[in-house]
Motif scaffolding. Structure first.
Motif, PDB file in Angstrom:
ATOM      1  N   ARG A  98     -27.799  35.075 -28.737  1.00 29.64           N
ATOM      2  CA  ARG A  98     -29.014  35.505 -29.425  1.00 29.64           C
ATOM      3  C   ARG A  98     -28.959  37.003 -29.638  1.00 29.64           C
ATOM      4  O   ARG A  98     -28.479  37.738 -28.789  1.00 29.64           O
ATOM      5  N   ASN A 122     -26.984  35.716 -23.972  1.00 32.25           N
ATOM      6  CA  ASN A 122     -27.301  34.297 -23.918  1.00 32.25           C
ATOM      7  C   ASN A 122     -27.942  34.001 -22.573  1.00 32.25           C
ATOM      8  O   ASN A 122     -27.924  34.837 -21.672  1.00 32.25           O
ATOM      9  N   GLU A 125     -31.332  40.380 -30.556  1.00 28.94           N
ATOM     10  CA  GLU A 125     -32.696  40.892 -30.636  1.00 28.94           C
ATOM     11  C   GLU A 125     -32.687  42.357 -31.021  1.00 28.94           C
ATOM     12  O   GLU A 125     -31.800  43.109 -30.626  1.00 28.94           O
TER      13      GLU A 125
END
Length: 132
Positions: free
Chosen positions: A94, A112, A96
């Protein structure tokens, strides 16, 4: 050879395309095109592999990168998409935003759920919006 300007409002085909998609207002091209994008290796010696309007990337530590674009965005309210991949990661990576976004820089964190922050072999960032 002289340099000049070509001005037009609509792109049209020569009739080889069938259906309703025979012309396109240039606003869609200008407003819908990415203003900057990065594809970079986020492991080992971090390096840009391919890009558009990209000035540099900075490795701030494990899974923490700053992308810097050459031509500034008009405001910090541009749209971005980022993703990464790592064959050794046990779950989806992921990405961000760290809320340290400016008109020329975006800091991204890759992680992750099973490993926390991690360097990723295939990092990508894409920026849409108006240039300054």
């Amino acid at each position: 050879m002289a340099n000049g300007t070509i001005a037009f409002d609509t792109l049209s085909t020569s009739g080889q395309i069938t259906g309703t998609a025979k012309s396109l207002d240039t606003d869609y091209v200008v407003n819908g095109s990415a203003k900057a994008w990065f594809n970079f290796n986020g492991t080992g010696t971090v390096a840009i592999l391919d890009s558009f309007n990209a000035a540099s990337i900075t490795d701030n530590g494990t899974g923490d990168y700053t992308t810097t674009i050459s031509n500034a965005m008009a405001t910090i309210n541009y749209c971005y998409t980022a993703l990464g991949g790592n064959t050794s990661a046990s779950s989806t990576v992921r990405i961000e935003n760290t809320d340290k976004r400016t008109t020329t820089k975006m800091e991204l964190l890759a992680y992750n759920t099973s490993q926390g922050e991690l360097d990723t072999a295939d990092m990508n960032a894409l920026f849409h919006g108006d240039l300054a």
